[in-house]
Write a protein that holds these residues in place. Structure first.
Motif, PDB file in Angstrom:
ATOM      1  N   ASP A   1     -12.195  34.544   3.755  1.00 46.11           N
ATOM      2  CA  ASP A   1     -11.695  33.165   3.709  1.00 46.11           C
ATOM      3  C   ASP A   1     -10.782  32.968   2.497  1.00 46.11           C
ATOM      4  N   PRO A   2      -9.497  32.630   2.701  1.00 41.63           N
ATOM      5  CA  PRO A   2      -8.595  32.443   1.557  1.00 41.63           C
ATOM      6  C   PRO A   2      -8.861  31.151   0.792  1.00 41.63           C
ATOM      7  N   PHE A   3      -9.622  30.231   1.387  1.00 43.58           N
ATOM      8  CA  PHE A   3      -9.909  28.948   0.746  1.00 43.58           C
ATOM      9  C   PHE A   3     -11.262  28.925   0.043  1.00 43.58           C
TER      10      PHE A   3
ATOM     11  N   PRO B   1     -13.526  31.604  -1.976  1.00 41.58           N
ATOM     12  CA  PRO B   1     -13.643  32.974  -2.490  1.00 41.58           C
ATOM     13  C   PRO B   1     -14.989  33.600  -2.140  1.00 41.58           C
ATOM     14  N   ARG B   2     -14.976  34.900  -1.946  1.00 39.48           N
ATOM     15  CA  ARG B   2     -16.234  35.616  -1.635  1.00 39.48           C
ATOM     16  C   ARG B   2     -17.238  35.436  -2.759  1.00 39.48           C
ATOM     17  N   SER B   3     -16.757  35.258  -3.987  1.00 45.33           N
ATOM     18  CA  SER B   3     -17.663  35.024  -5.113  1.00 45.33           C
ATOM     19  C   SER B   3     -18.412  33.706  -4.951  1.00 45.33           C
ATOM     20  N   ASP B   4     -17.761  32.679  -4.367  1.00 39.53           N
ATOM     21  CA  ASP B   4     -18.439  31.410  -4.094  1.00 39.53           C
ATOM     22  C   ASP B   4     -19.504  31.600  -3.023  1.00 39.53           C
ATOM     23  N   VAL B   5     -19.166  32.370  -2.014  1.00 40.62           N
ATOM     24  CA  VAL B   5     -20.138  32.638  -0.953  1.00 40.62           C
ATOM     25  C   VAL B   5     -21.358  33.357  -1.534  1.00 40.62           C
ATOM     26  N   ARG B   6     -21.112  34.250  -2.464  1.00 39.55           N
ATOM     27  CA  ARG B   6     -22.219  34.976  -3.098  1.00 39.55           C
ATOM     28  C   ARG B   6     -23.155  34.013  -3.845  1.00 39.55           C
ATOM     29  N   VAL B   7     -22.588  32.994  -4.443  1.00 39.07           N
ATOM     30  CA  VAL B   7     -23.402  31.964  -5.107  1.00 39.07           C
ATOM     31  C   VAL B   7     -24.345  31.304  -4.110  1.00 39.07           C
ATOM     32  N   VAL B   8     -23.819  31.012  -2.929  1.00 43.46           N
ATOM     33  CA  VAL B   8     -24.643  30.398  -1.884  1.00 43.46           C
ATOM     34  C   VAL B   8     -25.698  31.382  -1.391  1.00 43.46           C
ATOM     35  N   GLU B   9     -25.309  32.637  -1.225  1.00 39.89           N
ATOM     36  CA  GLU B   9     -26.270  33.657  -0.794  1.00 39.89           C
ATOM     37  C   GLU B   9     -27.454  33.741  -1.753  1.00 39.89           C
ATOM     38  N   GLU B  10     -27.166  33.731  -3.040  1.00 36.40           N
ATOM     39  CA  GLU B  10     -28.234  33.851  -4.040  1.00 36.40           C
ATOM     40  C   GLU B  10     -29.165  32.644  -4.002  1.00 36.40           C
ATOM     41  N   ALA B  11     -28.597  31.454  -3.829  1.00 40.26           N
ATOM     42  CA  ALA B  11     -29.425  30.246  -3.768  1.00 40.26           C
ATOM     43  C   ALA B  11     -30.267  30.214  -2.503  1.00 40.26           C
ATOM     44  N   VAL B  12     -29.676  30.609  -1.395  1.00 36.82           N
ATOM     45  CA  VAL B  12     -30.397  30.615  -0.115  1.00 36.82           C
ATOM     46  C   VAL B  12     -31.575  31.585  -0.162  1.00 36.82           C
ATOM     47  N   ALA B  13     -31.385  32.716  -0.817  1.00 35.01           N
ATOM     48  CA  ALA B  13     -32.451  33.720  -0.894  1.00 35.01           C
ATOM     49  C   ALA B  13     -33.703  33.173  -1.567  1.00 35.01           C
ATOM     50  N   ALA B  14     -33.522  32.159  -2.408  1.00 34.52           N
ATOM     51  CA  ALA B  14     -34.661  31.592  -3.144  1.00 34.52           C
ATOM     52  C   ALA B  14     -35.147  30.277  -2.546  1.00 34.52           C
TER      53      ALA B  14
ATOM     54  N   ALA C   1     -13.928  37.881   9.039  1.00 37.28           N
ATOM     55  CA  ALA C   1     -13.287  36.630   9.443  1.00 37.28           C
ATOM     56  C   ALA C   1     -12.814  35.823   8.249  1.00 37.28           C
ATOM     57  N   GLY C   2     -11.851  34.941   8.488  1.00 42.68           N
ATOM     58  CA  GLY C   2     -11.348  34.045   7.464  1.00 42.68           C
ATOM     59  C   GLY C   2     -11.896  32.643   7.634  1.00 42.68           C
ATOM     60  N   HIS C   3     -11.084  31.653   7.283  1.00 39.55           N
ATOM     61  CA  HIS C   3     -11.510  30.262   7.377  1.00 39.55           C
ATOM     62  C   HIS C   3     -11.382  29.765   8.819  1.00 39.55           C
ATOM     63  N   ALA C   4     -12.230  28.800   9.169  1.00 39.40           N
ATOM     64  CA  ALA C   4     -12.151  28.128  10.478  1.00 39.40           C
ATOM     65  C   ALA C   4     -12.148  29.121  11.632  1.00 39.40           C
ATOM     66  N   PHE C   5     -12.881  30.211  11.474  1.00 41.10           N
ATOM     67  CA  PHE C   5     -12.828  31.282  12.475  1.00 41.10           C
ATOM     68  C   PHE C   5     -13.398  30.876  13.823  1.00 41.10           C
ATOM     69  N   HIS C   6     -14.158  29.794  13.877  1.00 42.88           N
ATOM     70  CA  HIS C   6     -14.732  29.364  15.153  1.00 42.88           C
ATOM     71  C   HIS C   6     -13.773  28.486  15.966  1.00 42.88           C
ATOM     72  N   ASN C   7     -12.705  28.024  15.353  1.00 45.72           N
ATOM     73  CA  ASN C   7     -11.795  27.090  16.018  1.00 45.72           C
ATOM     74  C   ASN C   7     -10.923  27.822  17.036  1.00 45.72           C
ATOM     75  N   ASN C   8     -11.290  27.682  18.311  1.00 46.28           N
ATOM     76  CA  ASN C   8     -10.644  28.471  19.355  1.00 46.28           C
ATOM     77  C   ASN C   8      -9.326  27.892  19.858  1.00 46.28           C
TER      78      ASN C   8
ATOM     79  N   PRO D   1      -4.820  29.399  16.716  1.00 51.66           N
ATOM     80  CA  PRO D   1      -4.562  30.844  16.664  1.00 51.66           C
ATOM     81  C   PRO D   1      -4.478  31.397  15.246  1.00 51.66           C
ATOM     82  N   MET D   2      -4.028  30.585  14.296  1.00 50.91           N
ATOM     83  CA  MET D   2      -3.878  31.084  12.929  1.00 50.91           C
ATOM     84  C   MET D   2      -5.228  31.282  12.238  1.00 50.91           C
ATOM     85  N   PHE D   3      -6.295  30.732  12.816  1.00 45.13           N
ATOM     86  CA  PHE D   3      -7.630  30.846  12.228  1.00 45.13           C
ATOM     87  C   PHE D   3      -8.634  31.597  13.106  1.00 45.13           C
ATOM     88  N   HIS D   4      -8.552  31.433  14.404  1.00 45.84           N
ATOM     89  CA  HIS D   4      -9.623  31.868  15.301  1.00 45.84           C
ATOM     90  C   HIS D   4      -9.854  33.379  15.252  1.00 45.84           C
TER      91      HIS D   4
END
Length: 229
Positions: free
Chosen positions: A165-167, A169-182, A194-201, A204-207
């Motif tokens: 996701d360009p919007f 950062p993977r480092s932000d996602v890692r922060v969420v991963e660490e919190a969720v684990a606890a 996948a990038g951002h908005a990957f579910h939006n079918n 085309p620029m995101f899906h």
């Protein structure tokens, strides 16, 4: 068409109903693109799965009826509209929609929230500030910055992100991963390809079809497990 009564106005509230006419409620929270063909298709899919789905219009105060295209021009225009959005009022609208569904005679078995992008951030905020029975948050850009709020969440909650996701950062996602684990009752799924908005079918620029299918299977299984229709 239902009507949602708020402190500063009354607005239309589109509702999709399951074949049986009754079921658990879900507040489906929009992306910056508004109530478009994509969001309508998600609402229809969830209704077909047995849920009563309501979609509050978040931009009604500044850009009523907003819906944009899903190309670069549409993204730019939607970003301008989103810049006028007040997150606190949007959260209030979401929580009011949860309360509206709880009072509806066609809703039984709980009320949850599910959002994408802007709506993903608000789904998390609603879980922390309100009382939904379940929450699903897809690629909410403010989730990492507000992750301390996870301590206030008492319902089952599921997060989805794209690893490219360009919007967000993977480092932000890692922060969420660490919190969720606890945090009991929380789970996170990252589609690394996948990038951002990957579910939006319809964007085309995101899906990303494969990532979307995987994430949606996880979502529907989570809903069946935590708030079955």
């Amino acid at each position: 068409m239902n009507r949602l009564v708020l402190d500063d106005g009354t607005v239309d509230l589109p509702v999709w109903r399951p074949p049986s006419g009754r079921g658990p409620g879900l507040v489906l929270i929009q992306e910056i693109f508004g109530l478009d063909d994509y969001l309508r298709s998600v609402a229809a899919d969830l209704a077909a799965a047995g849920y009563v789905v309501a979609v509050p219009e978040l931009f009604w105060r500044t850009a009523p009826g907003w819906s944009s295209t899903h190309d670069e021009a549409g993204v730019a225009a939607s970003m301008e509209v989103a810049a006028t959005f007040h997150p606190g009022l949007g959260l209030s609208d979401v929580l009011a929609t949860v309360a509206h569904l709880r009072e509806s005679p066609e809703v039984r078995g709980g009320v949850g929230v599910l959002g994408f992008c802007l709506g993903g951030s608000l789904a998390f905020s609603a879980a922390a500030a309100g009382d939904p029975d379940v929450a699903v948050s897809f690629y909410g850009s403010t989730v990492a910055a507000q992750i301390a709020e996870l301590a206030k969440v008492t319902c089952p909650i599921q997060f989805h992100f794209g690893g490219q996701d360009p919007f967000i950062p993977r480092s932000d996602v890692r922060v969420v991963e660490e919190a969720v684990a606890a945090h009991p009752g929380a789970e996170i799924h990252v589609q690394e390809d996948a990038g951002h908005a990957f579910h939006n079918n319809v964007a085309p620029m995101f899906h990303h079809p494969e990532a979307a299918a995987r994430a949606w299977a996880l979502t529907t299984e989570f809903l069946r497990r935590t708030m079955p229709a």
